[in-house]
Write an enzyme that holds these catalytic residues in place. Structure first.
Site, mmCIF file in Angstrom:
data_model
loop_
_atom_site.group_PDB
_atom_site.id
_atom_site.type_symbol
_atom_site.label_atom_id
_atom_site.label_comp_id
_atom_site.label_asym_id
_atom_site.label_seq_id
_atom_site.Cartn_x
_atom_site.Cartn_y
_atom_site.Cartn_z
ATOM 1 N N SER A 109 0.849 -1.195 0.000
ATOM 2 C CA SER A 109 0.000 0.000 0.000
ATOM 3 C C SER A 109 0.885 1.247 0.000
ATOM 4 C CB SER A 109 -0.873 0.000 1.252
ATOM 5 O OG SER A 109 -1.394 1.294 1.489
ATOM 6 N N TYR A 132 -3.224 5.751 -4.221
ATOM 7 C CA TYR A 132 -4.459 6.535 -4.296
ATOM 8 C C TYR A 132 -4.179 7.722 -5.201
ATOM 9 C CZ TYR A 132 -6.171 4.025 -0.144
ATOM 10 O OH TYR A 132 -6.594 3.068 0.740
ATOM 11 N N THR A 158 -6.343 2.602 -6.712
ATOM 12 C CA THR A 158 -7.586 2.378 -5.973
ATOM 13 C C THR A 158 -8.520 3.550 -6.219
ATOM 14 O OG1 THR A 158 -6.400 1.120 -4.315
ATOM 15 C CG2 THR A 158 -8.570 1.948 -3.683
ATOM 16 N N LYS A 255 -8.648 -0.795 -9.079
ATOM 17 C CA LYS A 255 -9.268 -1.449 -7.918
ATOM 18 C C LYS A 255 -10.462 -0.644 -7.423
ATOM 19 C CE LYS A 255 -8.060 -3.060 -3.232
ATOM 20 N NZ LYS A 255 -8.503 -2.105 -2.206
ATOM 21 N N HIS A 279 -13.703 -2.354 -0.957
ATOM 22 C CA HIS A 279 -12.728 -1.884 0.026
ATOM 23 C C HIS A 279 -12.954 -2.553 1.389
ATOM 24 C CE1 HIS A 279 -9.633 1.444 0.071
ATOM 25 N NE2 HIS A 279 -9.596 1.072 1.337
HETATM 26 C C1 FNR Z 1 -7.554 -1.957 3.505
HETATM 27 N N1 FNR Z 1 -7.763 -1.749 2.132
HETATM 28 C C2 FNR Z 1 -6.903 -0.923 1.428
HETATM 29 N N2 FNR Z 1 -7.026 -0.794 0.074
HETATM 30 C C3 FNR Z 1 -6.167 -0.038 -0.629
HETATM 31 O O1 FNR Z 1 -6.286 0.047 -1.853
HETATM 32 N N3 FNR Z 1 -5.168 0.653 0.012
HETATM 33 C C4 FNR Z 1 -4.974 0.575 1.355
HETATM 34 O O2 FNR Z 1 -4.062 1.181 1.898
HETATM 35 C C5 FNR Z 1 -5.886 -0.216 2.104
HETATM 36 N N4 FNR Z 1 -5.753 -0.337 3.466
HETATM 37 C C6 FNR Z 1 -6.530 -1.235 4.166
HETATM 38 C C7 FNR Z 1 -6.287 -1.456 5.515
HETATM 39 C C8 FNR Z 1 -7.033 -2.406 6.215
HETATM 40 C C9 FNR Z 1 -6.740 -2.674 7.660
HETATM 41 C C10 FNR Z 1 -8.048 -3.145 5.550
HETATM 42 C C11 FNR Z 1 -8.854 -4.197 6.272
HETATM 43 C C12 FNR Z 1 -8.299 -2.903 4.215
HETATM 44 C C13 FNR Z 1 -8.754 -2.565 1.402
HETATM 45 C C14 FNR Z 1 -8.123 -3.895 1.000
HETATM 46 O O3 FNR Z 1 -7.206 -3.737 -0.049
HETATM 47 C C15 FNR Z 1 -9.189 -4.891 0.503
HETATM 48 O O4 FNR Z 1 -9.981 -4.287 -0.486
HETATM 49 C C16 FNR Z 1 -10.073 -5.443 1.621
HETATM 50 O O5 FNR Z 1 -9.327 -5.610 2.800
HETATM 51 C C17 FNR Z 1 -10.694 -6.762 1.210
HETATM 52 O O6 FNR Z 1 -11.569 -7.236 2.188
HETATM 53 P P1 FNR Z 1 -11.151 -8.312 3.324
HETATM 54 O O7 FNR Z 1 -10.399 -9.430 2.652
HETATM 55 O O8 FNR Z 1 -10.306 -7.595 4.306
HETATM 56 O O9 FNR Z 1 -12.451 -8.733 3.880
#
Ligand code: FNR
Length: 387
Positions: A109, A132, A158, A255, A279
């Protein structure tokens, strides 16, 4: 706790919850508003039931799939999550190493606590970078160039944050800086293993990839959330994807797709992959779950653009269902973070191992010798059971 004893992602989750303080728990587990979408991401899998074939010789089973012309060991990879360094010391590196050892790609990330160059140097494996779209396009440009120089294979942009999701725990814990209330102090003191592992050696982990996007002294997990939310660009649109397509020579992945029209647009703009995602339930509460639109999107894109998906995957059977409905691979979010928070690199490796074993066992029980041959005929919709 010995992570080797955990027999499921759920058991790793429980270990993680005991180990980390409350503000970390809320960060890891939380969704937006009433968490309707967060719950939907789990219950949706119950909407399909398997039709296993019997009396098939399943002595040999293939669970590796091709992604961008190269094999990955299992049909999943590590998705981008920020603040990994807050869950365990050097969390990004630990997760990247576990992924490399298992033969699956790792996504870093942009709100991470390890410089992307360090990940490339010290972890190896197939690396993807997530960004982002901030108001500062120069930042986006610079991070893409750094990732290119460091040998990252793919850039994920994203797109589901034109505004920051309404996460009440986030406002409470991160927006107004670290507030050392008595309650926080006591709670943190009750988690000495987290304190010794994360906080005492380095303090609150800093963001290592955001350059001068954050003012000095505000570049740590407790203070940055409000600034980042302000820096997000609500004007982001498909012309930005065209700009990135020109800028980035590697694989470009969008994404946050949840509508088939947008999947078609992505194809039109020449991206290499899409990630169907809400997300992890942290942005628009009430949004549909990616699994519910997967069949439509796969019908539009299969064979042209890689179809990836995330949200709620906690079992091998969930992953096999996504493959059967047309996904090329699944991104893991919380599943591997539970392992990471429970026991660093070992815990992350345990999570990957458990899911690998589960996928393999499901294939055997389905009477399937090669995951690449699975299609929707192994599933029957049973929509009445969605809770
Ligand atoms: C995320 N997600 C996320 N997405 C992204 O594009 N950049 C990011 O920095 C983050 N940070 C992030 C932190 C935490 C703690 C979570 C739980 C999620 C979203 C992530 O990429 C993804 O879309 C989801 O986590 C998918 O769902 P599940 O597998 O956690 O249920």
């Amino acid at each position: 706790h010995d992570v080797e004893r955990a027999r499921s992602i759920e058991e790793l989750r429980r270990m993680a919850m005991r180990r980390i303080p409350n503000f970390c728990r809320e960060y890891l587990e939380g969704g937006a508003e009433d968490e309707v979408t967060l719950r939907r991401n789990r219950s949706v899998f119950e909407g399909w039931a398997f039709l296993p074939r019997t009396l098939v010789d399943v002595t040999r089973r293939v669970r590796s799939v091709d992604l961008f012309g190269q094999p990955i060991a299992s049909p999943f990879l590590i998705g981008p999550t920020g603040f990994n360094g807050m869950l365990t010391r050097r969390g990004d590196l630990a997760l990247a190493r576990a992924a490399a050892a298992a033969g699956i790609p790792f996504t870093l990330s942009n709100v991470s606590n390890t410089a992307l160059e360090d990940i490339a140097d010290k972890a190896g494996g197939r690396l993807w970078m997530q960004v982002y779209l901030y108001r500062s396009r120069r930042f986006v440009h610079d991070i893409a160039k750094r990732a290119e120089r460091a040998g990252f294979e793919a850039l994920i942009v994203t797109t589901d944050l034109p505004a920051y999701g309404n996460r009440e725990w986030d406002a409470r814990n991160f927006r107004s800086g670290a507030r050392l209330t008595l309650r926080n102090l006591i709670d943190t003191a009750c988690h000495p293993r987290w304190l010794c592992d994360v906080f005492l050696p380095d303090g609150m982990p800093r963001f290592r990839n955001l350059g001068d996007l954050l003012p000095p002294g505000k570049d740590h997990a407790a203070g940055a959330s409000a600034i980042l939310a302000r820096e997000l660009d609500p004007s982001l649109n498909w012309q930005d994807i065209a700009w990135l397509r020109d800028l980035w020579p590697g694989k470009l992945i969008v994404k946050g797709i949840l509508d088939p029209h947008d999947a078609e647009q992505a194809r039109h703009f020449g991206v290499d992959g899409v990630i169907l995602s809400n997300h992890g339930g942290r942005q628009l509460d009430g949004a549909i779950s990616p699994m519910e639109i997967l069949p439509d999107v796969a019908a539009l894109l299969k064979g042209h653009v890689a179809v990836l998906i995330d949200g709620g995957f906690r079992r091998g059977s969930d992953i096999v269902k996504a493959r059967a409905l047309g996904a090329d691979a699944v991104l893991l979010g919380r599943a591997t973070l539970y392992g990471l928070a429970a026991g660093g690199e070992k815990g992350a490796a345990r999570a990957i191992h458990l899911l690998t074993q589960e996928v393999d066992r499901v294939l055997a029980l389905l009477g399937c010798t090669d995951i690449r041959n699975l299609g929707p005929e192994v599933l029957r919709p049973v929509f009445n059971s969605i809770s």
